[in-house]
Design a protein around this motif. Structure first.
Motif, PDB file in Angstrom:
ATOM      1  N   LYS A  91      50.276  41.334  42.391  1.00 36.16           N
ATOM      2  CA  LYS A  91      51.135  40.180  42.644  1.00 36.16           C
ATOM      3  C   LYS A  91      51.031  39.157  41.523  1.00 36.16           C
ATOM      4  N   GLU A  92      49.822  38.923  41.042  1.00 41.55           N
ATOM      5  CA  GLU A  92      49.613  37.945  39.976  1.00 41.55           C
ATOM      6  C   GLU A  92      50.139  38.434  38.627  1.00 41.55           C
ATOM      7  N   ASN A  93      50.364  39.723  38.507  1.00 43.13           N
ATOM      8  CA  ASN A  93      50.869  40.300  37.259  1.00 43.13           C
ATOM      9  C   ASN A  93      52.178  41.047  37.520  1.00 43.13           C
ATOM     10  N   SER A  94      53.051  40.421  38.282  1.00 40.55           N
ATOM     11  CA  SER A  94      54.290  41.089  38.692  1.00 40.55           C
ATOM     12  C   SER A  94      55.231  41.358  37.525  1.00 40.55           C
ATOM     13  N   GLY A  95      55.053  40.643  36.422  1.00 40.14           N
ATOM     14  CA  GLY A  95      55.982  40.806  35.318  1.00 40.14           C
ATOM     15  C   GLY A  95      55.565  41.807  34.272  1.00 40.14           C
ATOM     16  N   ARG A  96      54.454  42.481  34.450  1.00 37.66           N
ATOM     17  CA  ARG A  96      54.013  43.425  33.422  1.00 37.66           C
ATOM     18  C   ARG A  96      53.285  44.615  34.025  1.00 37.66           C
ATOM     19  N   ASP A  97      53.286  45.706  33.248  1.00 35.12           N
ATOM     20  CA  ASP A  97      52.561  46.898  33.664  1.00 35.12           C
ATOM     21  C   ASP A  97      51.073  46.704  33.420  1.00 35.12           C
ATOM     22  N   LEU A  98      50.275  47.327  34.255  1.00 25.80           N
ATOM     23  CA  LEU A  98      48.828  47.263  34.110  1.00 25.80           C
ATOM     24  C   LEU A  98      48.271  48.672  34.001  1.00 25.80           C
ATOM     25  N   SER A  99      47.288  48.851  33.144  1.00 28.11           N
ATOM     26  CA  SER A  99      46.656  50.157  33.020  1.00 28.11           C
ATOM     27  C   SER A  99      45.667  50.359  34.165  1.00 28.11           C
ATOM     28  N   ASN A 100      45.243  51.597  34.344  1.00 27.20           N
ATOM     29  CA  ASN A 100      44.219  51.878  35.349  1.00 27.20           C
ATOM     30  C   ASN A 100      42.955  51.070  35.080  1.00 27.20           C
ATOM     31  N   ARG A 101      42.592  50.954  33.815  1.00 28.28           N
ATOM     32  CA  ARG A 101      41.402  50.178  33.449  1.00 28.28           C
ATOM     33  C   ARG A 101      41.566  48.704  33.819  1.00 28.28           C
ATOM     34  N   GLU A 102      42.749  48.148  33.528  1.00 23.22           N
ATOM     35  CA  GLU A 102      42.991  46.735  33.835  1.00 23.22           C
ATOM     36  C   GLU A 102      42.988  46.480  35.341  1.00 23.22           C
ATOM     37  N   ILE A 103      43.561  47.390  36.105  1.00 20.37           N
ATOM     38  CA  ILE A 103      43.574  47.237  37.557  1.00 20.37           C
ATOM     39  C   ILE A 103      42.154  47.089  38.094  1.00 20.37           C
ATOM     40  N   VAL A 104      41.274  47.973  37.645  1.00 19.40           N
ATOM     41  CA  VAL A 104      39.899  47.963  38.141  1.00 19.40           C
ATOM     42  C   VAL A 104      39.149  46.720  37.671  1.00 19.40           C
ATOM     43  N   MET A 105      39.285  46.371  36.402  1.00 18.48           N
ATOM     44  CA  MET A 105      38.563  45.216  35.877  1.00 18.48           C
ATOM     45  C   MET A 105      39.015  43.918  36.537  1.00 18.48           C
ATOM     46  N   LEU A 106      40.320  43.759  36.714  1.00 16.87           N
ATOM     47  CA  LEU A 106      40.831  42.535  37.344  1.00 16.87           C
ATOM     48  C   LEU A 106      40.462  42.490  38.823  1.00 16.87           C
ATOM     49  N   ALA A 107      40.456  43.635  39.478  1.00 12.16           N
ATOM     50  CA  ALA A 107      40.047  43.670  40.885  1.00 12.16           C
ATOM     51  C   ALA A 107      38.572  43.318  41.029  1.00 12.16           C
ATOM     52  N   ARG A 108      37.752  43.743  40.077  1.00 15.14           N
ATOM     53  CA  ARG A 108      36.323  43.390  40.110  1.00 15.14           C
ATOM     54  C   ARG A 108      36.134  41.885  40.017  1.00 15.14           C
ATOM     55  N   LYS A 109      36.953  41.234  39.201  1.00 13.52           N
ATOM     56  CA  LYS A 109      36.854  39.777  39.069  1.00 13.52           C
ATOM     57  C   LYS A 109      37.258  39.076  40.355  1.00 13.52           C
ATOM     58  N   VAL A 110      38.316  39.589  41.007  1.00 10.09           N
ATOM     59  CA  VAL A 110      38.726  39.017  42.289  1.00 10.09           C
ATOM     60  C   VAL A 110      37.603  39.153  43.315  1.00 10.09           C
ATOM     61  N   LEU A 111      37.017  40.329  43.389  1.00  8.74           N
ATOM     62  CA  LEU A 111      35.962  40.579  44.365  1.00  8.74           C
ATOM     63  C   LEU A 111      34.693  39.802  44.047  1.00  8.74           C
ATOM     64  N   LEU A 112      34.454  39.530  42.776  1.00 12.87           N
ATOM     65  CA  LEU A 112      33.293  38.735  42.375  1.00 12.87           C
ATOM     66  C   LEU A 112      33.374  37.343  42.985  1.00 12.87           C
ATOM     67  N   VAL A 113      34.579  36.784  43.005  1.00 14.20           N
ATOM     68  CA  VAL A 113      34.794  35.440  43.548  1.00 14.20           C
ATOM     69  C   VAL A 113      34.862  35.477  45.072  1.00 14.20           C
ATOM     70  N   GLU A 114      35.647  36.423  45.598  1.00 15.27           N
ATOM     71  CA  GLU A 114      35.917  36.441  47.032  1.00 15.27           C
ATOM     72  C   GLU A 114      34.753  36.998  47.854  1.00 15.27           C
ATOM     73  N   HIS A 115      33.974  37.926  47.302  1.00  9.93           N
ATOM     74  CA  HIS A 115      32.954  38.600  48.097  1.00  9.93           C
ATOM     75  C   HIS A 115      31.574  38.562  47.444  1.00  9.93           C
ATOM     76  N   PHE A 116      31.363  37.634  46.531  1.00 10.57           N
ATOM     77  CA  PHE A 116      30.042  37.356  45.979  1.00 10.57           C
ATOM     78  C   PHE A 116      29.350  38.600  45.425  1.00 10.57           C
ATOM     79  N   ASN A 117      30.133  39.431  44.733  1.00 10.77           N
ATOM     80  CA  ASN A 117      29.567  40.578  44.014  1.00 10.77           C
ATOM     81  C   ASN A 117      29.103  41.717  44.905  1.00 10.77           C
ATOM     82  N   LYS A 118      29.505  41.720  46.161  1.00 13.39           N
ATOM     83  CA  LYS A 118      29.103  42.805  47.049  1.00 13.39           C
ATOM     84  C   LYS A 118      29.989  44.036  46.896  1.00 13.39           C
TER      85      LYS A 118
END
Length: 245
Positions: A193-220
């Protein structure tokens, strides 16, 4: 996730099969039903097709008889496990020129495909990756009785049938009337949703999701990426690249 596949990635609604463990569901996500759906998908696939399997639920580690190696597995609603070896055999049947992406939102699932290369994970992390404390991803095996006791405490039902108590640890997402969902599934959807205007690679999907989870779920939560070097930087859920004339 079904809506994302259809609206963002152009999947045909008739080609998206939903297996969900809730009252009134026409197809329950048992081990046999999941295997059947995956087998049908692979058998019907042709060159240029994009295959996708999303699983949100329990995962575990098992140690097969006569083997010292532990296998990763997902845990369908009837506890008929589907292992990383099962997935490897399935992936080996994908026709040449098609792609198969698995998004597994489950504990201990690892790569979920036996012998696949770890691109991002607890043991191989790029220099710009989110730092994960080494004690936060130690694999654990949960005894059946412990699982049963935990579920019983949640449901207050007296039964040794694990299916009677089956539940999962979700996050509460109430935006636009949405219901609880898996943390990683939610993180991926936030990234898209935050990157609706561009394609994301498999690597980018995972790395950006890790950052979201780091904030939302305290690295669990620390999702990983297992694939070939070529597919690591391929666009997420994009058709295979056609060879030049």
């Amino acid at each position: 996730m079904r809506e994302v596949l259809i609206t963002r990635f152009g999947f045909d609604p008739k080609r998206v099969e939903l297996l969900i463990d809730k009252p009134g569901s026409s197809i329950m996500p048992t081990g046999a039903n999941i295997k059947r759906a995956l087998t049908n998908m692979v058998e019907q696939a042709e060159q240029g097709d994009v295959l996708f399997f999303h699983y949100s639920g329990h995962g575990t580690l098992i140690k097969p008889h006569n083997s010292s190696k532990k296998e990763e597995a997902i845990v369908p609603c009837d506890f008929n496990l589907i292992t990383s070896v099962d997935f490897r055999q399935l992936v080996n049947r994908v026709p040449k020129g098609a792609t198969f992406t698995i998004l597994s939102d489950s504990c201990h699932s690892g790569g979920l495909i036996d012998k696949e290369t770890e691109q991002i994970g607890p043991y191989t992390i790029p220099d710009d990756a989110v730092t994960i404390p080494t004690n936060s991803y130690k694999p654990k095996e949960i005894p059946f009785q412990s699982i049963l006791q935990y579920f019983t405490s949640l449901t207050n039902k007296i039964s040794t049938d694990i299916g009677t108590h089956l539940t999962s640890a979700d996050v509460e997402i109430m935006e636009n009337g949405r219901k609880p969902c898996g943390p990683f599934s939610n993180a991926v959807q936030m990234v898209l949703k935050e990157n609706s205007g561009r394609d994301l690679s498999n690597r980018e999907i995972v790395m950006l999701a890790r950052k979201v989870l780091l904030v939302e779920h305290f690295n669990k939560q620390h999702p990983c990426l297992y694939c070939s070097n070529e597919n690591a930087d391929a666009v997420f859920l994009s058709p295979p690249q056609k060879p030049c004339p």
